[in-house]
Design a protein around this motif. Sequence first.
Motif, PDB file in Angstrom:
ATOM      1  N   VAL A   1      43.315  39.181  10.153  1.00  0.00           N
ATOM      2  CA  VAL A   1      43.928  40.476  10.438  1.00  0.00           C
ATOM      3  C   VAL A   1      44.092  41.210   9.116  1.00  0.00           C
ATOM      4  CG1 VAL A   1      46.221  39.369  10.608  1.00  0.00           C
ATOM      5  CG2 VAL A   1      45.927  41.710  11.386  1.00  0.00           C
ATOM      6  N   SER A   2      43.426  42.370   9.032  1.00  0.00           N
ATOM      7  CA  SER A   2      43.477  43.120   7.770  1.00  0.00           C
ATOM      8  C   SER A   2      44.783  43.917   7.662  1.00  0.00           C
ATOM      9  CB  SER A   2      42.293  44.077   7.679  1.00  0.00           C
ATOM     10  OG  SER A   2      42.481  44.892   6.534  1.00  0.00           O
ATOM     11  N   ILE A   3      45.463  43.714   6.537  1.00  0.00           N
ATOM     12  CA  ILE A   3      46.681  44.501   6.260  1.00  0.00           C
ATOM     13  C   ILE A   3      46.429  45.454   5.089  1.00  0.00           C
ATOM     14  CG2 ILE A   3      48.351  42.877   7.246  1.00  0.00           C
ATOM     15  CD1 ILE A   3      48.805  41.779   4.389  1.00  0.00           C
ATOM     16  N   TRP A   4      45.165  45.598   4.738  1.00  0.00           N
ATOM     17  CA  TRP A   4      44.771  46.503   3.648  1.00  0.00           C
ATOM     18  C   TRP A   4      45.199  47.929   4.003  1.00  0.00           C
ATOM     19  CZ3 TRP A   4      43.691  46.750  -1.216  1.00  0.00           C
ATOM     20  CH2 TRP A   4      42.970  47.821  -1.747  1.00  0.00           C
ATOM     21  N   ASN A   5      45.845  48.590   3.092  1.00  0.00           N
ATOM     22  CA  ASN A   5      46.254  49.985   3.270  1.00  0.00           C
ATOM     23  C   ASN A   5      47.260  50.224   4.389  1.00  0.00           C
ATOM     24  OD1 ASN A   5      45.548  51.670   1.294  1.00  0.00           O
ATOM     25  ND2 ASN A   5      43.528  52.188   2.113  1.00  0.00           N
ATOM     26  N   VAL A   6      47.941  49.196   4.851  1.00  0.00           N
ATOM     27  CA  VAL A   6      49.051  49.422   5.792  1.00  0.00           C
ATOM     28  C   VAL A   6      50.147  50.150   5.012  1.00  0.00           C
ATOM     29  CG1 VAL A   6      50.916  48.235   7.042  1.00  0.00           C
ATOM     30  CG2 VAL A   6      48.537  47.513   7.367  1.00  0.00           C
ATOM     31  N   ALA A   7      50.498  51.357   5.462  1.00  0.00           N
ATOM     32  CA  ALA A   7      51.349  52.255   4.657  1.00  0.00           C
ATOM     33  C   ALA A   7      52.662  51.599   4.243  1.00  0.00           C
ATOM     34  CB  ALA A   7      51.615  53.538   5.434  1.00  0.00           C
ATOM     35  N   GLU A   8      53.283  50.850   5.173  1.00  0.00           N
ATOM     36  CA  GLU A   8      54.596  50.248   4.881  1.00  0.00           C
ATOM     37  C   GLU A   8      54.514  49.219   3.747  1.00  0.00           C
ATOM     38  OE1 GLU A   8      53.098  50.498   7.887  1.00  0.00           O
ATOM     39  OE2 GLU A   8      54.578  50.400   9.517  1.00  0.00           O
ATOM     40  N   LEU A   9      53.328  48.697   3.491  1.00  0.00           N
ATOM     41  CA  LEU A   9      53.185  47.666   2.440  1.00  0.00           C
ATOM     42  C   LEU A   9      52.698  48.263   1.125  1.00  0.00           C
ATOM     43  CD1 LEU A   9      51.397  44.862   4.521  1.00  0.00           C
ATOM     44  CD2 LEU A   9      53.831  45.059   4.008  1.00  0.00           C
ATOM     45  N   ARG A  10      52.431  49.554   1.132  1.00  0.00           N
ATOM     46  CA  ARG A  10      51.733  50.143  -0.020  1.00  0.00           C
ATOM     47  C   ARG A  10      52.642  51.024  -0.872  1.00  0.00           C
ATOM     48  NH1 ARG A  10      45.899  50.880  -1.013  1.00  0.00           N
ATOM     49  NH2 ARG A  10      45.990  50.913  -3.285  1.00  0.00           N
ATOM     50  N   ARG A  11      53.957  51.092  -0.530  1.00  0.00           N
ATOM     51  CA  ARG A  11      54.787  52.028  -1.287  1.00  0.00           C
ATOM     52  C   ARG A  11      55.581  51.323  -2.399  1.00  0.00           C
ATOM     53  NH1 ARG A  11      58.205  52.109   3.994  1.00  0.00           N
ATOM     54  NH2 ARG A  11      56.808  53.539   5.068  1.00  0.00           N
ATOM     55  N   ILE A  12      55.928  52.121  -3.414  1.00  0.00           N
ATOM     56  CA  ILE A  12      56.807  51.621  -4.477  1.00  0.00           C
ATOM     57  C   ILE A  12      58.053  52.495  -4.443  1.00  0.00           C
ATOM     58  CG2 ILE A  12      57.088  51.284  -6.971  1.00  0.00           C
ATOM     59  CD1 ILE A  12      54.050  50.841  -7.156  1.00  0.00           C
ATOM     60  N   GLU A  13      59.200  51.872  -4.116  1.00  0.00           N
ATOM     61  CA  GLU A  13      60.442  52.640  -3.999  1.00  0.00           C
ATOM     62  C   GLU A  13      61.316  52.389  -5.227  1.00  0.00           C
ATOM     63  OE1 GLU A  13      62.388  52.495   0.163  1.00  0.00           O
ATOM     64  OE2 GLU A  13      61.087  50.753   0.003  1.00  0.00           O
ATOM     65  N   VAL A  14      61.779  53.454  -5.848  1.00  0.00           N
ATOM     66  CA  VAL A  14      62.676  53.326  -7.001  1.00  0.00           C
ATOM     67  C   VAL A  14      64.102  53.571  -6.507  1.00  0.00           C
ATOM     68  CG1 VAL A  14      63.226  54.181  -9.308  1.00  0.00           C
ATOM     69  CG2 VAL A  14      60.838  54.077  -8.551  1.00  0.00           C
ATOM     70  N   LEU A  15      64.892  52.518  -6.417  1.00  0.00           N
ATOM     71  CA  LEU A  15      66.271  52.601  -5.936  1.00  0.00           C
ATOM     72  C   LEU A  15      67.210  52.478  -7.139  1.00  0.00           C
ATOM     73  CD1 LEU A  15      65.750  50.226  -2.873  1.00  0.00           C
ATOM     74  CD2 LEU A  15      65.719  52.719  -2.882  1.00  0.00           C
ATOM     75  N   PRO A  16      68.487  52.814  -6.991  1.00  0.00           N
ATOM     76  CA  PRO A  16      69.370  52.773  -8.169  1.00  0.00           C
ATOM     77  C   PRO A  16      69.417  51.391  -8.834  1.00  0.00           C
ATOM     78  CG  PRO A  16      70.446  53.909  -6.349  1.00  0.00           C
ATOM     79  CD  PRO A  16      69.153  53.376  -5.810  1.00  0.00           C
ATOM     80  N   ASP A  17      69.438  50.302  -8.049  1.00  0.00           N
ATOM     81  CA  ASP A  17      69.585  48.964  -8.644  1.00  0.00           C
ATOM     82  C   ASP A  17      68.296  48.170  -8.739  1.00  0.00           C
ATOM     83  OD1 ASP A  17      72.251  49.416  -8.840  1.00  0.00           O
ATOM     84  OD2 ASP A  17      72.721  48.521  -6.892  1.00  0.00           O
TER      85      ASP A  17
END
Length: 292
Positions: free
Chosen positions: A54-70
């Motif tokens: 099962v390809s998970i390549w480019n699944v949007a939820e796995l491709r983000r980088i979130e910068v949170l305060p901590d």
Amino acid sequence: MRSDPKDYELVAAGSLQAAVGLLAQTPGEWLPIAGGTDIMVQYAAGKLSSRKLVSIWNVAELRRIEVLPDEIRVGAGCTYTDIREHAVIGREFPMLASAAGWTGGIANQNRGTIGGNIVNASPAADSLPALLVYDAELILVSVRGERRLPYAGFHTDYKKTRLSPDELIQSVCLPRRLSGYICHARKVGSRNAQAISKVCIAALGRVSGKMVEDVRIALGSVAPVPLRLRATEQLVRGKAIDESLVSSARKTAMAEISPIDDIRSTAKYRAAVAGNLVVEFLNLLNVNGKKA
Ligand SMILES: Cc1cc2nc3c(=O)[nH]c(=O)nc-3n(C[C@H](O)[C@H](O)[C@H](O)COP(=O)(O)OP(=O)(O)OC[C@H]3O[C@@H](n4cnc5c(N)ncnc54)[C@H](O)[C@@H]3O)c2cc1C
């Protein structure tokens, strides 16, 4: 024996929900494939453990980088290129950015993902020592929900992990509290590009004058799993750096690893290099302490 493509089934998940739904149907039957840079090597060698991918390549939820305060949350599907080009990662987690930059060549960096590097579970994997010293945590996801666990301890033995067959790594969380530390990362291999590490180090430290206030050291390729050098850290923490401490640290580091002979190197060479890398790091701390 060579693999025949006709024997394999490949579906594109499209979303995280669809991917975990498929994994939950018959746990262990479907194998996630992200960038495929490890899986395709196994496929070509006829050693792939599953015929359903099962390809998970480019699944949007796995491709983000979130910068949170901590913390910074890096999606498991982020590639090395995503990581080494991210400004905040480069500034606050330079050892992860460096590891991304020396993993394989550019083509590999455009496809290979951090999640794949973790789950492939090679003791020589380049990003893993950095995850250890940065105190990374993993968010795992399945239809049962999410769970969060420290990356330290995720690899339980050679090529063994705490991931259940119905789970995916969703993201890698990097706490921002260690980002002011002095860092030292190095990969020792046959050459700079396209070479698997003989030994690699990621280390963080904080000094006041000659005194080591805190220290965190991890090595790759010296044990069945990437290793935090707890005994060496304990020896050094709270002490002034001098010749005798550096010499004891080298010996302690060499004693707490268990390198092997393989096609890339010998155990003896790996142990000597591991000792040298620890010494190099302590010398760097010492120089920085004198400047402060
Ligand atoms: C030419 C070449 C050079 C390389 N050089 C290096 C190097 O210098 N340093 C290094 O460390 N590695 C290197 N590698 C290995 C490889 O590129 C990395 O391990 C890469 O990070 C794997 O990621 P991937 O997305 O391609 O994984 P894949 O091949 O897609 O998957 C690998 C494993 O991870 C699982 N998986 C992937 N993503 C997830 C997820 N989110 N959740 C759960 N399971 C998942 C898969 O099921 C599979 O078991 C090299 C490989 C090649 C082919």
